[in-house]
Design an enzyme around this catalytic site. Structure first.
Site, mmCIF file in Angstrom:
data_model
loop_
_atom_site.group_PDB
_atom_site.id
_atom_site.type_symbol
_atom_site.label_atom_id
_atom_site.label_comp_id
_atom_site.label_asym_id
_atom_site.label_seq_id
_atom_site.Cartn_x
_atom_site.Cartn_y
_atom_site.Cartn_z
ATOM 1 N N HIS A 203 43.991 40.089 36.422
ATOM 2 C CA HIS A 203 43.625 38.805 37.042
ATOM 3 C C HIS A 203 44.578 38.537 38.195
ATOM 4 O O HIS A 203 45.759 38.895 38.108
ATOM 5 C CB HIS A 203 43.735 37.682 36.001
ATOM 6 C CG HIS A 203 43.029 36.433 36.403
ATOM 7 N ND1 HIS A 203 43.615 35.499 37.229
ATOM 8 C CD2 HIS A 203 41.793 35.961 36.121
ATOM 9 C CE1 HIS A 203 42.761 34.504 37.410
ATOM 10 N NE2 HIS A 203 41.644 34.757 36.758
ATOM 11 N N HIS B 208 33.310 36.861 41.665
ATOM 12 C CA HIS B 208 33.709 35.594 41.048
ATOM 13 C C HIS B 208 33.060 35.438 39.677
ATOM 14 O O HIS B 208 33.702 35.645 38.659
ATOM 15 C CB HIS B 208 33.324 34.459 42.003
ATOM 16 C CG HIS B 208 33.884 33.120 41.651
ATOM 17 N ND1 HIS B 208 34.753 32.905 40.623
ATOM 18 C CD2 HIS B 208 33.695 31.894 42.220
ATOM 19 C CE1 HIS B 208 35.077 31.633 40.554
ATOM 20 N NE2 HIS B 208 34.446 30.997 41.512
ATOM 21 N N ASP C 157 36.603 37.186 30.958
ATOM 22 C CA ASP C 157 35.314 37.877 30.926
ATOM 23 C C ASP C 157 35.251 39.015 29.918
ATOM 24 O O ASP C 157 34.192 39.577 29.696
ATOM 25 C CB ASP C 157 35.003 38.440 32.320
ATOM 26 C CG ASP C 157 34.699 37.325 33.300
ATOM 27 O OD1 ASP C 157 33.975 36.405 32.899
ATOM 28 O OD2 ASP C 157 35.188 37.364 34.434
HETATM 29 N N1 ACO Z 1 41.643 48.471 35.570
HETATM 30 C C1 ACO Z 1 42.519 49.412 36.009
HETATM 31 N N2 ACO Z 1 43.502 49.193 36.900
HETATM 32 C C2 ACO Z 1 43.605 47.930 37.366
HETATM 33 C C3 ACO Z 1 42.731 46.886 36.968
HETATM 34 C C4 ACO Z 1 41.735 47.209 36.021
HETATM 35 N N3 ACO Z 1 40.900 46.255 35.580
HETATM 36 N N4 ACO Z 1 43.067 45.746 37.592
HETATM 37 C C5 ACO Z 1 44.102 46.051 38.383
HETATM 38 N N5 ACO Z 1 44.422 47.372 38.252
HETATM 39 C C6 ACO Z 1 45.544 48.072 38.880
HETATM 40 C C7 ACO Z 1 45.245 48.335 40.353
HETATM 41 O O1 ACO Z 1 44.621 49.579 40.514
HETATM 42 C C8 ACO Z 1 46.633 48.273 40.942
HETATM 43 O O2 ACO Z 1 47.275 49.486 40.593
HETATM 44 P P1 ACO Z 1 48.273 50.207 41.655
HETATM 45 O O3 ACO Z 1 49.418 49.250 41.799
HETATM 46 O O4 ACO Z 1 48.616 51.492 41.044
HETATM 47 O O5 ACO Z 1 47.464 50.338 42.920
HETATM 48 C C9 ACO Z 1 47.333 47.184 40.132
HETATM 49 O O6 ACO Z 1 46.661 47.195 38.848
HETATM 50 C C10 ACO Z 1 47.242 45.792 40.766
HETATM 51 O O7 ACO Z 1 45.851 45.471 40.950
HETATM 52 P P2 ACO Z 1 45.234 44.652 42.175
HETATM 53 O O8 ACO Z 1 43.866 45.150 42.406
HETATM 54 O O9 ACO Z 1 46.216 44.662 43.305
HETATM 55 O O10 ACO Z 1 45.231 43.193 41.590
HETATM 56 P P3 ACO Z 1 44.417 41.959 42.172
HETATM 57 O O11 ACO Z 1 45.163 40.754 41.780
HETATM 58 O O12 ACO Z 1 44.090 42.139 43.614
HETATM 59 O O13 ACO Z 1 43.029 42.059 41.391
HETATM 60 C C11 ACO Z 1 41.316 41.729 39.798
HETATM 61 C C12 ACO Z 1 42.698 41.266 40.315
HETATM 62 C C13 ACO Z 1 40.297 41.773 40.952
HETATM 63 C C14 ACO Z 1 40.832 40.728 38.754
HETATM 64 C C15 ACO Z 1 41.490 43.120 39.162
HETATM 65 O O14 ACO Z 1 42.426 43.078 38.124
HETATM 66 C C16 ACO Z 1 40.156 43.685 38.683
HETATM 67 O O15 ACO Z 1 39.412 44.277 39.456
HETATM 68 N N6 ACO Z 1 39.833 43.509 37.353
HETATM 69 C C17 ACO Z 1 38.567 43.963 36.844
HETATM 70 C C18 ACO Z 1 37.467 42.972 37.220
HETATM 71 C C19 ACO Z 1 37.511 41.710 36.415
HETATM 72 O O16 ACO Z 1 37.665 41.734 35.201
HETATM 73 N N7 ACO Z 1 37.360 40.565 37.103
HETATM 74 C C20 ACO Z 1 37.318 39.246 36.466
HETATM 75 C C21 ACO Z 1 38.509 38.424 36.832
HETATM 76 S S1 ACO Z 1 38.429 36.851 35.948
HETATM 77 C C22 ACO Z 1 37.356 35.865 36.850
HETATM 78 O O17 ACO Z 1 37.157 36.059 38.005
HETATM 79 C C23 ACO Z 1 36.616 34.753 36.171
#
Ligand code: ACO
Length: 431
Positions: free
Chosen positions: A308, A269, A364
């Site tokens: 996100h 988070h 972020d």
């Molecule tokens: N880098 C590379 N690939 C990514 C990223 C990333 N940052 N985020 C998502 N993907 C890819 C996944 O691997 C997935 O690919 P696939 O379909 O080939 O398997 C696809 O994009 C969908 O991703 P999910 O993980 O299903 O998306 P979800 O909505 O569950 O996750 C999250 C969202 C957790 C924010 C994710 O994008 C992530 O881990 N980002 C990096 C961490 C981050 O920046 N978090 C801050 C969020 S803002 C906040 O909380 C204030």
């Protein structure tokens, strides 16, 4: 012809049909519970770990359209608030639903300023932590401890008492946050200076040493105000949900908000900006960005600060923070990692891997760079998030308390354990 706002469901186990009302694009879980319900059998339940498609409340606080990249507080676009408002006005708007009149604002600002001091015994509580205590641990404990100083806060139906606790919480969060920072550094706690604005006073309590008056650079104060506004609320996120869930027991707001701080402490988070900073340091230079991006595409790395759950477009907050970076770096000098971040963003926004998955910079991606330029250690990043988010938590809390539809939060489970086993006492089992 108006369409019928219902859903017809056929239960193939029995052949029975049910017509469920659709209101505001949702069906009621209690109506689903009528499906297949008999005297002996429980009705159908909805299984939704993480509440990915379950609305827990009606809310008029914050609106998000993730596909279009829109964020509004009480209907006002975040871009306009960040450009022309200040944090205290936004906090008032979130909590009381309307922009304050001049009179209301002046009273609000006066009240908040007047309540920035904390009881000396809270200082003793904070002094009791180990020298290396994490500031978020100190913050959540000291906010929880505030409930013992204001026992009347348990009377959550009295509007005046409620207002007093809201004022206290917003006023005291910067004091507690700054003291948790000073504690880790072994520096004396600095008392609030009520001649200063909310953001100026926070900077003073963080950084003041022997000078009689701390005078922060107005560009830094403005950047902090903007960051505070951007982080003030984000509808039903994990910490708002924690505040609501704990608040639904009708506990006092200090206890509910300390639950929100605990939820924010988790790396999924509030901790992503710290991970962005570590990633940028590891990449080190612009030249190494293409190789890093290849690693992300091969699945060896994750591009932190991208993607996100809700935004499938550029996070509107990231755009504003990117602009604030320039203003902060004018004062502090450019953080060399900015070049790495900009190159990452440029390549990622053109690359099909990111475009097809709708991965854009989130809030972020740039905020850690600003916090580092302002000389905050990474452990403080989440404290800087918790202080403004208190306004959002309180807005969500007050909406919960006033909502006659809300009940104690008590989800169902799907039980997967054993049943009707015969207990054998230890004296016999261990023979
Ligand atoms: N880098 C590379 N690939 C990514 C990223 C990333 N940052 N985020 C998502 N993907 C890819 C996944 O691997 C997935 O690919 P696939 O379909 O080939 O398997 C696809 O994009 C969908 O991703 P999910 O993980 O299903 O998306 P979800 O909505 O569950 O996750 C999250 C969202 C957790 C924010 C994710 O994008 C992530 O881990 N980002 C990096 C961490 C981050 O920046 N978090 C801050 C969020 S803002 C906040 O909380 C204030």
């Amino acid at each position: 012809m108006t369409q019928k706002q219902t859903l017809t469901v056929r239960d193939n186990r029995t052949g029975d049909e049910y017509e469920l009302d659709i209101t505001d694009g949702a069906i009621r879980a209690s109506d689903v519970g009528k499906i297949g319900k008999t005297e002996d059998e429980a009705g159908l339940a909805v299984y939704d770990p993480g509440f990915t498609n379950t609305a827990s409340t009606r809310s008029a606080v914050t609106f998000i359209d993730g596909d279009k990249g829109i964020l509004e507080y009480r209907g006002y676009p975040i871009e306009q608030l960040a450009e022309s408002s200040n944090f205290l006005e936004v906090a008032y708007l979130l909590i009381y639903g309307e922009l304050p009149t001049r009179e209301q604002y002046e009273r609000w600002e006066h009240e908040i300023t007047f309540h920035t001091f904390v009881h000396e015994d809270i200082k003793t509580v904070m002094r009791g932590f180990r020298y290396d205590a994490h500031p978020m641990g100190m913050l959540l404990s000291s906010v929880g401890a505030l409930s013992t100083f204001y026992p009347e806060a348990r009377n959550i139906t009295d509007e005046q008492i409620r207002h007093e606790q809201i004022v206290r919480l917003i006023a005291k969060m910067p004091t507690l946050g700054a003291w948790s920072f000073r504690h880790a550094q072994g520096k004396p706690y600095v008392y609030p200076d009520n001649d200063l604005s909310y953001a100026e006073n926070f900077l003073s309590m963080l950084f003041r040493m022997s000078e009689p008056k701390y005078e922060p650079d107005p560009r830094l104060t403005k950047a902090l105000e903007v960051l505070f506004i951007l982080h003030a609320d984000h509808e039903q996120n994990a910490s708002a949900n924690a505040v609501r869930s704990v608040g639904s027991t009708q506990v006092d707001p200090y206890s509910a908000v300390s639950a929100g701080i605990a939820a924010l402490f988790g790396p999924l988070h509030g901790g992503a900006n710290e991970a962005v900073l570590r990633m940028l340091k590891r990449i080190g230079s612009k030249e190494k960005v293409p190789a890093f991006i290849e690693g992300v595409k091969n699945g060896d790395e994750r591009l932190m600060g991208f993607g996100h759950r809700v935004y499938k477009n550029y996070d509107p907050r990231a755009k504003i923070i990117k602009k604030a970076c320039d203003e902060v770096f004018e004062v502090t000098g450019v953080n060399p990692l900015l070049e790495v971040a900009q190159e990452l963003e440029k390549i990622a926004l053109e690359d099909d891997y990111f475009v097809s998955r709708k991965l854009y910079p989130n809030v972020d991606f740039y905020s850690g760079l600003i916090y580092e330029a302002l000389q905050f250690p990474p452990e403080m990043f989440t404290v800087l998030f918790a202080i403004p988010r208190t306004a959002g938590w309180l807005a969500q809390w007050i909406e919960l308390v006033d909502d006659p539809e809300q009940k104690i939060a008590r989800p169902k489970q799907i039980y997967t354990g054993g049943r009707e086993l015969d207990f054998v006492p230890a004296s016999e089992r261990w023979k």
